[in-house]
Motif scaffolding. Structure first.
Motif, PDB file in Angstrom:
ATOM      1  N   TRP A   1       0.852  -1.184   0.000  1.00 39.53           N
ATOM      2  CA  TRP A   1       0.000   0.000   0.000  1.00 39.53           C
ATOM      3  C   TRP A   1       0.892   1.239   0.000  1.00 39.53           C
ATOM      4  N   PRO A   2       1.380   1.621  -1.162  1.00 39.93           N
ATOM      5  CA  PRO A   2       2.248   2.807  -1.236  1.00 39.93           C
ATOM      6  C   PRO A   2       1.550   4.029  -0.634  1.00 39.93           C
ATOM      7  N   GLY A   3       2.281   4.741   0.206  1.00 42.18           N
ATOM      8  CA  GLY A   3       1.755   5.949   0.821  1.00 42.18           C
ATOM      9  C   GLY A   3       0.853   5.718   2.021  1.00 42.18           C
TER      10      GLY A   3
ATOM     11  N   THR B   1      -2.072   8.686   8.634  1.00 40.46           N
ATOM     12  CA  THR B   1      -1.852   9.777   9.577  1.00 40.46           C
ATOM     13  C   THR B   1      -2.789  10.932   9.283  1.00 40.46           C
ATOM     14  N   THR B   2      -2.766  11.404   8.058  1.00 41.87           N
ATOM     15  CA  THR B   2      -3.495  12.634   7.739  1.00 41.87           C
ATOM     16  C   THR B   2      -5.009  12.469   7.746  1.00 41.87           C
TER      17      THR B   2
ATOM     18  N   PRO C   1     -11.183  14.822  11.539  1.00 35.61           N
ATOM     19  CA  PRO C   1     -12.100  14.524  12.651  1.00 35.61           C
ATOM     20  C   PRO C   1     -11.611  15.099  13.982  1.00 35.61           C
ATOM     21  N   LEU C   2     -10.295  15.057  14.203  1.00 34.29           N
ATOM     22  CA  LEU C   2      -9.769  15.618  15.449  1.00 34.29           C
ATOM     23  C   LEU C   2      -9.943  17.134  15.472  1.00 34.29           C
ATOM     24  N   GLU C   3      -9.651  17.790  14.366  1.00 34.51           N
ATOM     25  CA  GLU C   3      -9.807  19.245  14.308  1.00 34.51           C
ATOM     26  C   GLU C   3     -11.262  19.638  14.555  1.00 34.51           C
ATOM     27  N   THR C   4     -12.185  18.929  13.948  1.00 35.19           N
ATOM     28  CA  THR C   4     -13.610  19.208  14.144  1.00 35.19           C
ATOM     29  C   THR C   4     -13.992  19.035  15.613  1.00 35.19           C
TER      30      THR C   4
ATOM     31  N   VAL D   1      -2.387  16.508  19.112  1.00 32.79           N
ATOM     32  CA  VAL D   1      -3.136  15.381  19.668  1.00 32.79           C
ATOM     33  C   VAL D   1      -2.853  14.112  18.868  1.00 32.79           C
ATOM     34  N   LEU D   2      -2.867  14.231  17.551  1.00 26.22           N
ATOM     35  CA  LEU D   2      -2.586  13.065  16.711  1.00 26.22           C
ATOM     36  C   LEU D   2      -1.173  12.539  16.945  1.00 26.22           C
ATOM     37  N   ALA D   3      -0.210  13.445  17.044  1.00 26.11           N
ATOM     38  CA  ALA D   3       1.181  13.020  17.276  1.00 26.11           C
ATOM     39  C   ALA D   3       1.318  12.307  18.618  1.00 26.11           C
ATOM     40  N   VAL D   4       0.652  12.818  19.638  1.00 25.62           N
ATOM     41  CA  VAL D   4       0.706  12.171  20.949  1.00 25.62           C
ATOM     42  C   VAL D   4       0.043  10.797  20.886  1.00 25.62           C
TER      43      VAL D   4
END
Length: 170
Positions: A96-98, A104-105, A110-113, A127-130
């Protein structure tokens, strides 16, 4: 989900009750079979985790995140984490290239919303990185108590003044 991405077809043969020959006949190659498994599992994960991350009108978003963390790291979410952690750099490129970028992206929106509901949309990447870091830590150490405490510490930092989010164990 039970077998992740097996090196051999035997677990898939046992799980499906068919033969390796029939699996390969239907999918063409082992890699095509594994790609189909990955795509199906990824869609299930997006549906499941997406539902966990959605805003609930009667709940502050840090409580939503606490519940989502418990589900993602608990019995319901672990098979997804186990399967996708098996995608190594070289396997990712052929199967599954990429994938790592997409995986991640696609959680940022959904997190921003959700974080917008507590006035913190700019914290989505943090938050995503953590979350990603703690999931890797949990995978490497199996130290649920420590990673749960660290996640709760993040939630406390995100919480609006005076709002206490429930512990991930609750």
């Amino acid at each position: 989900m039970e077998y992740g991405l097996p090196d051999r077809l035997d677990p898939l043969v046992r799980a499906t009750g068919t033969s390796a020959r029939m699996l390969l006949y239907h999918f063409g190659t082992r890699d095509k079979l594994l790609r189909a498994i990955l795509r199906q599992a990824r869609q299930r994960q997006l549906d499941s985790f997406g539902e966990l991350l959605r805003i609930r009108p009667d709940e502050v978003y840090t409580a939503t995140l606490a519940r989502a963390w418990s589900a993602m790291t608990g019995p319901e979410g672990r098979p997804y984490l186990r399967m996708f952690s098996q995608l190594r750099e070289n396997a990712e490129q052929s199967l599954w290239p990429g994938f790592r970028r997409i995986a991640t992206t696609d959680w940022l929106q959904p997190l921003e919303t959700g974080l917008r509901s507590i006035g913190r949309p700019q914290s989505a990447t943090l938050v995503l990185a953590v979350i990603r870091g703690l999931l890797m830590d949990l995978d490497a150490t199996a130290d649920t108590a420590r990673t749960d405490r660290a996640f709760h510490e993040l939630l406390d930092a995100l919480s609006p003044a005076g709002d206490v989010s429930p512990s991930p164990h609750e």
